[in-house]
Design an enzyme around this catalytic site. Structure first.
Site, mmCIF file in Angstrom:
data_model
loop_
_atom_site.group_PDB
_atom_site.id
_atom_site.type_symbol
_atom_site.label_atom_id
_atom_site.label_comp_id
_atom_site.label_asym_id
_atom_site.label_seq_id
_atom_site.Cartn_x
_atom_site.Cartn_y
_atom_site.Cartn_z
ATOM 1 N N MET A 4 -26.750 46.509 -6.438
ATOM 2 C CA MET A 4 -28.154 46.218 -6.168
ATOM 3 C C MET A 4 -28.293 44.777 -5.675
ATOM 4 O O MET A 4 -27.478 43.913 -5.984
ATOM 5 C CB MET A 4 -29.011 46.448 -7.412
ATOM 6 C CG MET A 4 -28.727 45.562 -8.585
ATOM 7 S SD MET A 4 -29.862 45.954 -9.962
ATOM 8 C CE MET A 4 -29.312 44.773 -11.189
ATOM 9 N N SER A 56 -21.053 45.347 -6.765
ATOM 10 C CA SER A 56 -21.835 45.019 -7.958
ATOM 11 C C SER A 56 -22.020 46.299 -8.763
ATOM 12 O O SER A 56 -21.039 46.917 -9.163
ATOM 13 C CB SER A 56 -23.171 44.371 -7.568
ATOM 14 O OG SER A 56 -23.872 43.940 -8.712
ATOM 15 N N THR A 57 -23.252 46.710 -8.980
ATOM 16 C CA THR A 57 -23.529 47.878 -9.811
ATOM 17 C C THR A 57 -22.788 49.117 -9.298
ATOM 18 O O THR A 57 -22.916 49.488 -8.140
ATOM 19 C CB THR A 57 -25.040 48.176 -9.820
ATOM 20 O OG1 THR A 57 -25.749 46.960 -10.013
ATOM 21 C CG2 THR A 57 -25.393 49.158 -10.914
ATOM 22 N N ASP A 109 -26.697 40.284 -2.140
ATOM 23 C CA ASP A 109 -25.514 39.430 -2.075
ATOM 24 C C ASP A 109 -24.455 40.057 -1.162
ATOM 25 O O ASP A 109 -24.118 41.235 -1.302
ATOM 26 C CB ASP A 109 -24.937 39.224 -3.484
ATOM 27 C CG ASP A 109 -23.832 38.184 -3.517
ATOM 28 O OD1 ASP A 109 -23.813 37.309 -2.631
ATOM 29 O OD2 ASP A 109 -22.992 38.252 -4.432
ATOM 30 N N HIS A 168 -19.497 41.505 -9.280
ATOM 31 C CA HIS A 168 -20.390 40.839 -10.233
ATOM 32 C C HIS A 168 -20.030 41.275 -11.651
ATOM 33 O O HIS A 168 -20.141 42.458 -11.987
ATOM 34 C CB HIS A 168 -21.857 41.181 -9.934
ATOM 35 C CG HIS A 168 -22.328 40.688 -8.605
ATOM 36 N ND1 HIS A 168 -23.404 41.235 -7.956
ATOM 37 C CD2 HIS A 168 -21.876 39.693 -7.803
ATOM 38 C CE1 HIS A 168 -23.606 40.596 -6.809
ATOM 39 N NE2 HIS A 168 -22.686 39.665 -6.690
#
Length: 342
Positions: free
Chosen positions: A284, A165-166, A287, A191
């Site tokens: 973050m 993600s991030t 997930d 994501h």
């Protein structure tokens, strides 16, 4: 202490809206604004913000040029504000490669109401960015040697599932560009909004020995290929006779996301088991933790990115705490582990 934010955007309306939205949260203080990067440079020195929000298209110096110089000279967390257009997607991805922590899509019409709808996302991403560890551009771009696969090893029937993600855009780029064309098949859930993933796949494909594509429903999974989950669609691994294939669907968000890393990992656990490896990277939230635990229980290798090498140590931390991670490693070690899967 509240997170100190400097807002950089050439639109007075956007500066006002961003200031209004961020200031609603008691954990954030907007210490100033700037209409262009030239003014922003002086205000960074004077105000010492923790996080910048950065528009890309601005007068006097565009946001990407400013970001590249900033990350070379004074690396700090940056959240890019980008329009959800093809051009905006390409620019946002380039910003991630240059070291921006995250991005927020800027609406093209009905800007005020569109920005208000993004308020919670904006606040969450700014707070997450404040905890990020950006590195100087020179340190991040030191080329690691391309890896080689032992020709005696067979990669057929082997699957590597990766969730991020991030901070994942640059992390995945650094990882996948080192992998040879003989690497086992990679399925990746990053994501990312719809419209961004096709651009991301094209950019990676141009840089890699592996073939990188946006995943398609029913596509057979082959060694030497990377399949990126499309934005807003879940990616699963399924059996198709004697082979593996991609399955896409529009089910409800899982762990707050679609595509969800948990969905990918759970499917790989179910159909590949011991023939798979799961890797959870920077990001973050939680997930991927539950799905990676399913992979570990199914006999797959399960690895997490080490805290020191993460932009955001959220997803790997949650997976480690859940007992899903067999070992944590820095990014280069994780990349080397991929080519040993047999």
């Amino acid at each position: 202490m509240p997170v100190k934010v400097l807002v950089i955007d050439d639109s007075a309306l956007i500066r006002q809206l961003l200031t209004e939205l961020l200031s609603r949260d008691p954990g954030i203080t907007v210490v100033g604004t700037a209409p262009d990067p030239i003014i922003a440079r002086d205000r960074i020195k004077a105000l010492s913000p923790d996080v910048l929000t950065l528009d890309i298209e601005m007068p006097r110096m565009d946001g990407l040029s400013f970001l590249e110089r900033l990350m070379a000279l004074r690396p700090m967390p940056v959240v890019v504000i980008s329009t959800l257009t093809q051009k905006g997607a390409e620019a946002a991805l380039r910003a991630m490669e240059l070291g921006a922590v995250d991005y927020v899509p800027k609406p093209l019409i009905d800007i005020r109401s569109g920005m208000l709808e993004l308020g919670a996302e904006l606040v969450a991403k700014v707070k997450a960015a404040a905890a990020a560890r950006p590195q100087a551009r020179q340190a991040r771009t030191q080329a690691s040697a391309p890896l080689q696969v032992d020709p005696r090893l067979s990669t057929a029937g082997r699957i590597v599932a990766i969730g991020a993600s991030t901070g994942g855009v640059e992390t995945l780029q650094r990882m996948i560009t080192r992998l040879p064309a003989t690497t086992p098949a990679l399925l990746v859930t990053q994501h990312m909004p719809a419209g961004f993933t096709s651009s991301f796949a094209r950019r990676l494909d141009a840089q890699c020995a592996m073939t990188v594509t946006e995943a398609e429903d029913g596509r057979r999974v082959m060694p030497g290929h990377v399949y990126i989950a499309p934005g807003a669609r879940h990616l699963e691994l399924v059996r198709d006779g004697a082979h593996f294939a991609c399955r896409l669907h529009d089910g409800a968000p899982v762990s707050g996301h679609r595509p969800s890393v948990d969905v990918l990992f759970a499917s790989v656990a179910a159909v590949a088991g011991r023939a798979a490896m799961g890797i959870i990277l920077t990001g973050m939230g939680r997930d991927g933790a539950a799905g990676l635990l399913e992979m570990r229980r199914a006999g797959a290798r399960t690895l997490g990115q080490s805290e020191a090498s993460c932009v955001i140590y959220g997803m790997p931390k949650a997976a480690m705490q859940a007992g899903a991670v067999e070992l944590e490693m820095p990014l280069d070690r994780l990349t080397e582990e991929i080519v040993t899967l047999q």
